[in-house]
Design a protein around this motif. Structure first.
Motif, PDB file in Angstrom:
ATOM      1  N   LYS A   1      37.540  29.370  36.884  1.00  0.00           N
ATOM      2  CA  LYS A   1      36.226  28.988  36.375  1.00  0.00           C
ATOM      3  C   LYS A   1      36.033  29.514  34.962  1.00  0.00           C
ATOM      4  CE  LYS A   1      34.014  29.282  40.897  1.00  0.00           C
ATOM      5  NZ  LYS A   1      32.981  29.956  41.672  1.00  0.00           N
ATOM      6  N   ASP A   2      35.080  28.910  34.259  1.00  0.00           N
ATOM      7  CA  ASP A   2      34.708  29.433  32.953  1.00  0.00           C
ATOM      8  C   ASP A   2      34.190  30.852  33.128  1.00  0.00           C
ATOM      9  OD1 ASP A   2      35.348  27.072  31.690  1.00  0.00           O
ATOM     10  OD2 ASP A   2      33.308  26.266  31.842  1.00  0.00           O
ATOM     11  N   ASP A   3      34.304  31.641  32.072  1.00  0.00           N
ATOM     12  CA  ASP A   3      33.907  33.045  32.113  1.00  0.00           C
ATOM     13  C   ASP A   3      32.483  33.235  32.614  1.00  0.00           C
ATOM     14  OD1 ASP A   3      34.278  35.826  31.661  1.00  0.00           O
ATOM     15  OD2 ASP A   3      33.223  35.632  29.757  1.00  0.00           O
ATOM     16  N   ASP A   4      31.556  32.395  32.153  1.00  0.00           N
ATOM     17  CA  ASP A   4      30.160  32.554  32.551  1.00  0.00           C
ATOM     18  C   ASP A   4      29.891  32.103  33.978  1.00  0.00           C
ATOM     19  OD1 ASP A   4      30.658  29.939  31.813  1.00  0.00           O
ATOM     20  OD2 ASP A   4      28.678  29.614  30.937  1.00  0.00           O
ATOM     21  N   GLN A   5      30.838  31.409  34.602  1.00  0.00           N
ATOM     22  CA  GLN A   5      30.659  30.960  35.980  1.00  0.00           C
ATOM     23  C   GLN A   5      31.270  31.940  36.995  1.00  0.00           C
ATOM     24  OE1 GLN A   5      32.427  27.070  35.985  1.00  0.00           O
ATOM     25  NE2 GLN A   5      30.510  26.087  35.435  1.00  0.00           N
ATOM     26  N   LEU A   6      31.996  32.932  36.509  1.00  0.00           N
ATOM     27  CA  LEU A   6      32.590  33.916  37.398  1.00  0.00           C
ATOM     28  C   LEU A   6      31.519  34.879  37.891  1.00  0.00           C
ATOM     29  CD1 LEU A   6      35.884  34.802  35.510  1.00  0.00           C
ATOM     30  CD2 LEU A   6      35.688  33.600  37.683  1.00  0.00           C
ATOM     31  N   PRO A   7      31.679  35.387  39.118  1.00  0.00           N
ATOM     32  CA  PRO A   7      30.719  36.379  39.606  1.00  0.00           C
ATOM     33  C   PRO A   7      30.884  37.704  38.859  1.00  0.00           C
ATOM     34  CG  PRO A   7      32.513  36.095  41.165  1.00  0.00           C
ATOM     35  CD  PRO A   7      32.702  35.069  40.091  1.00  0.00           C
ATOM     36  N   ARG A   8      29.889  38.556  38.975  1.00  0.00           N
ATOM     37  CA  ARG A   8      29.946  39.869  38.317  1.00  0.00           C
ATOM     38  C   ARG A   8      31.102  40.704  38.858  1.00  0.00           C
ATOM     39  NH1 ARG A   8      25.219  44.503  38.405  1.00  0.00           N
ATOM     40  NH2 ARG A   8      26.448  46.091  37.325  1.00  0.00           N
ATOM     41  N   TYR A   9      31.305  40.654  40.167  1.00  0.00           N
ATOM     42  CA  TYR A   9      32.394  41.391  40.805  1.00  0.00           C
ATOM     43  C   TYR A   9      33.474  40.411  41.237  1.00  0.00           C
ATOM     44  CZ  TYR A   9      29.407  45.446  40.706  1.00  0.00           C
ATOM     45  OH  TYR A   9      28.625  46.484  40.274  1.00  0.00           O
ATOM     46  N   LEU A  10      34.694  40.655  40.794  1.00  0.00           N
ATOM     47  CA  LEU A  10      35.809  39.751  41.057  1.00  0.00           C
ATOM     48  C   LEU A  10      36.687  40.290  42.179  1.00  0.00           C
ATOM     49  CD1 LEU A  10      36.898  39.286  37.321  1.00  0.00           C
ATOM     50  CD2 LEU A  10      35.364  37.809  38.640  1.00  0.00           C
ATOM     51  N   THR A  11      37.257  39.374  42.951  1.00  0.00           N
ATOM     52  CA  THR A  11      38.276  39.776  43.914  1.00  0.00           C
ATOM     53  C   THR A  11      39.519  40.174  43.121  1.00  0.00           C
ATOM     54  OG1 THR A  11      39.234  37.568  44.084  1.00  0.00           O
ATOM     55  CG2 THR A  11      37.427  38.092  45.620  1.00  0.00           C
ATOM     56  N   MET A  12      40.466  40.781  43.787  1.00  0.00           N
ATOM     57  CA  MET A  12      41.712  41.151  43.112  1.00  0.00           C
ATOM     58  C   MET A  12      42.400  39.897  42.558  1.00  0.00           C
ATOM     59  SD  MET A  12      42.130  44.421  43.190  1.00  0.00           S
ATOM     60  CE  MET A  12      43.498  45.401  43.684  1.00  0.00           C
ATOM     61  N   LYS A  13      42.378  38.827  43.331  1.00  0.00           N
ATOM     62  CA  LYS A  13      43.012  37.589  42.888  1.00  0.00           C
ATOM     63  C   LYS A  13      42.306  37.020  41.656  1.00  0.00           C
ATOM     64  CE  LYS A  13      44.437  33.044  44.521  1.00  0.00           C
ATOM     65  NZ  LYS A  13      44.540  32.154  45.679  1.00  0.00           N
ATOM     66  N   GLN A  14      40.981  36.973  41.686  1.00  0.00           N
ATOM     67  CA  GLN A  14      40.220  36.458  40.541  1.00  0.00           C
ATOM     68  C   GLN A  14      40.445  37.318  39.305  1.00  0.00           C
ATOM     69  OE1 GLN A  14      36.352  36.670  42.403  1.00  0.00           O
ATOM     70  NE2 GLN A  14      36.177  34.424  42.476  1.00  0.00           N
ATOM     71  N   ALA A  15      40.427  38.633  39.474  1.00  0.00           N
ATOM     72  CA  ALA A  15      40.611  39.540  38.338  1.00  0.00           C
ATOM     73  C   ALA A  15      42.012  39.387  37.752  1.00  0.00           C
ATOM     74  CB  ALA A  15      40.373  40.984  38.769  1.00  0.00           C
ATOM     75  N   ALA A  16      43.019  39.221  38.600  1.00  0.00           N
ATOM     76  CA  ALA A  16      44.389  39.022  38.117  1.00  0.00           C
ATOM     77  C   ALA A  16      44.486  37.717  37.334  1.00  0.00           C
ATOM     78  CB  ALA A  16      45.368  39.030  39.286  1.00  0.00           C
ATOM     79  N   GLN A  17      43.873  36.665  37.839  1.00  0.00           N
ATOM     80  CA  GLN A  17      43.878  35.389  37.128  1.00  0.00           C
ATOM     81  C   GLN A  17      43.146  35.513  35.798  1.00  0.00           C
ATOM     82  OE1 GLN A  17      42.145  32.766  40.044  1.00  0.00           O
ATOM     83  NE2 GLN A  17      44.136  32.198  40.887  1.00  0.00           N
ATOM     84  N   TYR A  18      42.030  36.202  35.794  1.00  0.00           N
ATOM     85  CA  TYR A  18      41.241  36.384  34.578  1.00  0.00           C
ATOM     86  C   TYR A  18      42.045  37.132  33.514  1.00  0.00           C
ATOM     87  CZ  TYR A  18      37.280  37.534  31.593  1.00  0.00           C
ATOM     88  OH  TYR A  18      36.426  37.660  30.526  1.00  0.00           O
ATOM     89  N   ALA A  19      42.793  38.165  33.939  1.00  0.00           N
ATOM     90  CA  ALA A  19      43.596  38.963  33.011  1.00  0.00           C
ATOM     91  C   ALA A  19      44.961  38.334  32.744  1.00  0.00           C
ATOM     92  CB  ALA A  19      43.780  40.375  33.562  1.00  0.00           C
ATOM     93  N   ASN A  20      45.256  37.251  33.461  1.00  0.00           N
ATOM     94  CA  ASN A  20      46.520  36.533  33.306  1.00  0.00           C
ATOM     95  C   ASN A  20      47.723  37.426  33.629  1.00  0.00           C
ATOM     96  OD1 ASN A  20      47.925  34.156  32.841  1.00  0.00           O
ATOM     97  ND2 ASN A  20      48.269  34.626  30.694  1.00  0.00           N
ATOM     98  N   VAL A  21      47.602  38.155  34.738  1.00  0.00           N
ATOM     99  CA  VAL A  21      48.689  39.000  35.227  1.00  0.00           C
ATOM    100  C   VAL A  21      48.878  38.739  36.720  1.00  0.00           C
ATOM    101  CG1 VAL A  21      48.295  40.826  33.519  1.00  0.00           C
ATOM    102  CG2 VAL A  21      47.160  40.958  35.737  1.00  0.00           C
ATOM    103  N   ALA A  22      49.988  39.231  37.249  1.00  0.00           N
ATOM    104  CA  ALA A  22      50.246  39.109  38.685  1.00  0.00           C
ATOM    105  C   ALA A  22      49.273  40.006  39.455  1.00  0.00           C
ATOM    106  CB  ALA A  22      51.683  39.509  38.994  1.00  0.00           C
ATOM    107  N   GLU A  23      48.982  39.624  40.675  1.00  0.00           N
ATOM    108  CA  GLU A  23      48.075  40.411  41.507  1.00  0.00           C
ATOM    109  C   GLU A  23      48.626  41.821  41.733  1.00  0.00           C
ATOM    110  OE1 GLU A  23      45.564  39.644  45.572  1.00  0.00           O
ATOM    111  OE2 GLU A  23      46.592  37.945  44.648  1.00  0.00           O
ATOM    112  N   ASN A  24      49.937  41.950  41.883  1.00  0.00           N
ATOM    113  CA  ASN A  24      50.547  43.275  42.056  1.00  0.00           C
ATOM    114  C   ASN A  24      50.342  44.147  40.822  1.00  0.00           C
ATOM    115  OD1 ASN A  24      51.432  42.898  44.665  1.00  0.00           O
ATOM    116  ND2 ASN A  24      53.458  42.201  44.052  1.00  0.00           N
ATOM    117  N   THR A  25      50.392  43.556  39.645  1.00  0.00           N
ATOM    118  CA  THR A  25      50.143  44.306  38.408  1.00  0.00           C
ATOM    119  C   THR A  25      48.724  44.834  38.400  1.00  0.00           C
ATOM    120  OG1 THR A  25      51.752  42.996  37.184  1.00  0.00           O
ATOM    121  CG2 THR A  25      50.076  44.141  35.884  1.00  0.00           C
ATOM    122  N   LEU A  26      47.781  44.000  38.787  1.00  0.00           N
ATOM    123  CA  LEU A  26      46.385  44.428  38.824  1.00  0.00           C
ATOM    124  C   LEU A  26      46.207  45.570  39.818  1.00  0.00           C
ATOM    125  CD1 LEU A  26      43.579  43.482  37.561  1.00  0.00           C
ATOM    126  CD2 LEU A  26      43.134  42.777  39.899  1.00  0.00           C
TER     127      LEU A  26
END
Length: 67
Positions: free
Chosen positions: A2-27
């Protein structure tokens, strides 16, 4: 993703990894080893979007310095 403004305030590990463009294990390593702030309630772990951005900012390399 989703666009940045459509993301929730608190992200799941998967969402945060996608947002940072890294693997979930890295996050997960960032959270458990490197001190990325996270909110934990039982087995549920969430990353505040603003905290992720703030944590990543000191590591941003300007494009002209990338070789």
């Amino acid at each position: 993703m989703k666009d940045d403004d459509q993301l929730p305030r608190y992200l799941t590990m998967k969402q945060a990894a996608q947002y940072a463009n890294v693997a979930e294990n890295t996050l997960r390593k960032w959270v458990y080893r490197d001190g990325l702030p996270a909110v934990r309630r039982g087995r549920v772990v969430r990353i505040e979007k603003a905290a992720l951005i703030k944590w990543l900012e000191p590591n941003i390399i300007p494009a002209k310095n990338i070789k």
